[in-house]
Design a protein around this motif. Structure first.
Motif, PDB file in Angstrom:
ATOM      1  N   PRO A  72       0.833  -1.205   0.000  1.00 29.15           N
ATOM      2  CA  PRO A  72       0.000   0.000   0.000  1.00 29.15           C
ATOM      3  C   PRO A  72       0.864   1.250   0.000  1.00 29.15           C
ATOM      4  O   PRO A  72       1.875   1.332   0.710  1.00 29.15           O
ATOM      5  CB  PRO A  72      -0.806  -0.136   1.300  1.00 29.15           C
ATOM      6  N   GLY A  73       0.472   2.244  -0.797  1.00 29.09           N
ATOM      7  CA  GLY A  73       1.281   3.431  -0.982  1.00 29.09           C
ATOM      8  C   GLY A  73       0.790   4.643  -0.203  1.00 29.09           C
ATOM      9  O   GLY A  73      -0.230   4.592   0.491  1.00 29.09           O
ATOM     10  N   PRO A  74       1.496   5.766  -0.312  1.00 28.31           N
ATOM     11  CA  PRO A  74       1.171   6.973   0.459  1.00 28.31           C
ATOM     12  C   PRO A  74      -0.199   7.553   0.132  1.00 28.31           C
ATOM     13  O   PRO A  74      -0.827   8.157   1.000  1.00 28.31           O
ATOM     14  CB  PRO A  74       2.301   7.937   0.082  1.00 28.31           C
ATOM     15  N   ALA A  75      -0.669   7.390  -1.096  1.00 24.09           N
ATOM     16  CA  ALA A  75      -1.984   7.936  -1.437  1.00 24.09           C
ATOM     17  C   ALA A  75      -3.090   7.237  -0.653  1.00 24.09           C
ATOM     18  O   ALA A  75      -4.092   7.854  -0.282  1.00 24.09           O
ATOM     19  CB  ALA A  75      -2.236   7.814  -2.938  1.00 24.09           C
ATOM     20  N   LEU A  76      -2.906   5.948  -0.387  1.00 23.82           N
ATOM     21  CA  LEU A  76      -3.885   5.228   0.426  1.00 23.82           C
ATOM     22  C   LEU A  76      -3.886   5.743   1.854  1.00 23.82           C
ATOM     23  O   LEU A  76      -4.945   5.885   2.483  1.00 23.82           O
ATOM     24  CB  LEU A  76      -3.587   3.727   0.426  1.00 23.82           C
ATOM     25  N   LEU A  77      -2.696   6.013   2.390  1.00 22.06           N
ATOM     26  CA  LEU A  77      -2.595   6.559   3.741  1.00 22.06           C
ATOM     27  C   LEU A  77      -3.291   7.907   3.823  1.00 22.06           C
ATOM     28  O   LEU A  77      -4.061   8.175   4.766  1.00 22.06           O
ATOM     29  CB  LEU A  77      -1.121   6.690   4.133  1.00 22.06           C
ATOM     30  N   ALA A  78      -3.051   8.751   2.833  1.00 16.04           N
ATOM     31  CA  ALA A  78      -3.695  10.070   2.820  1.00 16.04           C
ATOM     32  C   ALA A  78      -5.204   9.937   2.705  1.00 16.04           C
ATOM     33  O   ALA A  78      -5.964  10.650   3.384  1.00 16.04           O
ATOM     34  CB  ALA A  78      -3.152  10.900   1.652  1.00 16.04           C
ATOM     35  N   LEU A  79      -5.665   9.014   1.862  1.00 12.10           N
ATOM     36  CA  LEU A  79      -7.096   8.815   1.678  1.00 12.10           C
ATOM     37  C   LEU A  79      -7.747   8.330   2.969  1.00 12.10           C
ATOM     38  O   LEU A  79      -8.825   8.793   3.351  1.00 12.10           O
ATOM     39  CB  LEU A  79      -7.326   7.809   0.553  1.00 12.10           C
ATOM     40  N   GLY A  80      -7.083   7.395   3.654  1.00  9.43           N
ATOM     41  CA  GLY A  80      -7.623   6.890   4.907  1.00  9.43           C
ATOM     42  C   GLY A  80      -7.690   7.962   5.977  1.00  9.43           C
ATOM     43  O   GLY A  80      -8.682   8.066   6.709  1.00  9.43           O
ATOM     44  N   ASN A  81      -6.646   8.774   6.065  1.00  8.57           N
ATOM     45  CA  ASN A  81      -6.649   9.848   7.061  1.00  8.57           C
ATOM     46  C   ASN A  81      -7.716  10.889   6.755  1.00  8.57           C
ATOM     47  O   ASN A  81      -8.357  11.432   7.670  1.00  8.57           O
ATOM     48  CB  ASN A  81      -5.270  10.515   7.115  1.00  8.57           C
ATOM     49  N   MET A  82      -7.924  11.179   5.471  1.00 12.56           N
ATOM     50  CA  MET A  82      -8.958  12.140   5.097  1.00 12.56           C
ATOM     51  C   MET A  82     -10.344  11.608   5.454  1.00 12.56           C
ATOM     52  O   MET A  82     -11.190  12.332   5.987  1.00 12.56           O
ATOM     53  CB  MET A  82      -8.894  12.424   3.595  1.00 12.56           C
ATOM     54  N   ALA A  83     -10.581  10.319   5.194  1.00 16.48           N
ATOM     55  CA  ALA A  83     -11.879   9.728   5.520  1.00 16.48           C
ATOM     56  C   ALA A  83     -12.109   9.751   7.021  1.00 16.48           C
ATOM     57  O   ALA A  83     -13.195  10.082   7.501  1.00 16.48           O
ATOM     58  CB  ALA A  83     -11.940   8.300   4.983  1.00 16.48           C
TER      59      ALA A  83
END
Length: 269
Positions: A72-83
């Motif tokens: 899993p990459g950084p965009a997934l981390l950002a997406l999860g934190n935003m959600a």
């Protein structure tokens, strides 16, 4: 996935396949190659190769450590934190659930439905107490878990039907068994406010757990809060007399903080 939905002209098959690639990853994985992703998703290797290349290019997957395996990459981390940040109950529940974990010595969890399974999205471990190995990203079955039975009871009729279809017989979840699980959990919620699945039918012999539903205004489906521990630390009597009532009280506190009267998790029962 419902075959009727897949036939709808609005359904984006390529997007669905890309998301199935992301769902293939598990917390215990040390990266996945295209062949392993193909095995887990049932997609052809050529399709998986195109999807992983695209997802890597967009930052949702990475080759950071080993170039033959994806993670899993950084965009997934950002997406999860935003959600997480957009759902007010997530932050509000943190101190409450950590206090509960410390008071009861149990692993406290927040779970949501991910198609035909339950996905752990938050954990709170008791301080200075050894707890279960379950981590964020781990999936539990709908059948044979307190969290799963609680979800089946709290879902709307349409949501229940979709969950059973998505489970596709996982761990013996036939439509008749799903109805039985839903009915038994519903009765427990009505009479005591929490769900305890019979340990003899639990999916794992080394886990005891109790669960309570919560329906936030921001979401269309229930969230399940759960406390779990090894059987010797959490016998049925302790779940019934202590931990279940404390978990229920914690969820009620969260409902009051959210301005939600009564049991939010009971609206669809």
């Amino acid at each position: 996935m419902d075959s009727e939905i897949e036939k709808d002209r609005r359904f984006a098959t390529t997007l669905a396949r890309g998301l199935s690639v992301l769902r293939a990853f598990r917390p215990s994985d040390d990266g996945l190659g295209n062949a392993e992703i193909s095995d887990r998703t049932g997609l052809p290797k050529s399709t998986v190769s195109r999807l992983t290349f695209t997802l890597q290019a967009l930052g949702y997957l990475t080759h950071a450590r080993r170039h033959d395996r994806y993670r899993p990459g950084p965009a997934l981390l950002a997406l999860g934190n935003m959600a997480s940040a957009s759902l007010s109950f997530v932050d509000l529940s943190g101190p409450l659930m950590q206090r509960l974990a410390d008071e009861t010595g149990t692993l406290s969890l927040m779970l949501v439905r991910d198609l035909g399974r339950m996905l752990i999205v938050k954990t709170w471990r008791p301080r200075n107490v050894a707890s279960l190995w379950l981590e964020v990203g781990h999936r539990l079955p709908l059948h044979g878990s307190s969290s799963g039975h609680c979800m089946l009871a709290a879902l709307s009729e349409d949501g229940f039907a979709a969950a059973v279809r998505d489970a596709d017989g996982d761990r013996g979840l036939t439509p008749a068994q799903a109805v039985a699980d839903r009915s038994a959990a519903h009765n427990q919620i009505v009479t005591q406010g929490f769900v305890i699945t019979d340990p003899d039918s639990y999916f794992a012999a080394n886990i005891h757990a109790v669960a309570v539903p919560f329906l936030a205004r921001e979401l269309g489906e229930p969230v399940i809060f759960t406390c779990g521990a090894m059987p010797e630390a959490l016998p049925v009597a302790r779940m019934q007399d202590e931990v279940g009532p404390k978990l229920l009280g914690t969820v009620r506190d969260l409902e009051r903080m959210m301005g939600q009267g009564g049991s939010a998790g009971m609206r669809n029962l």
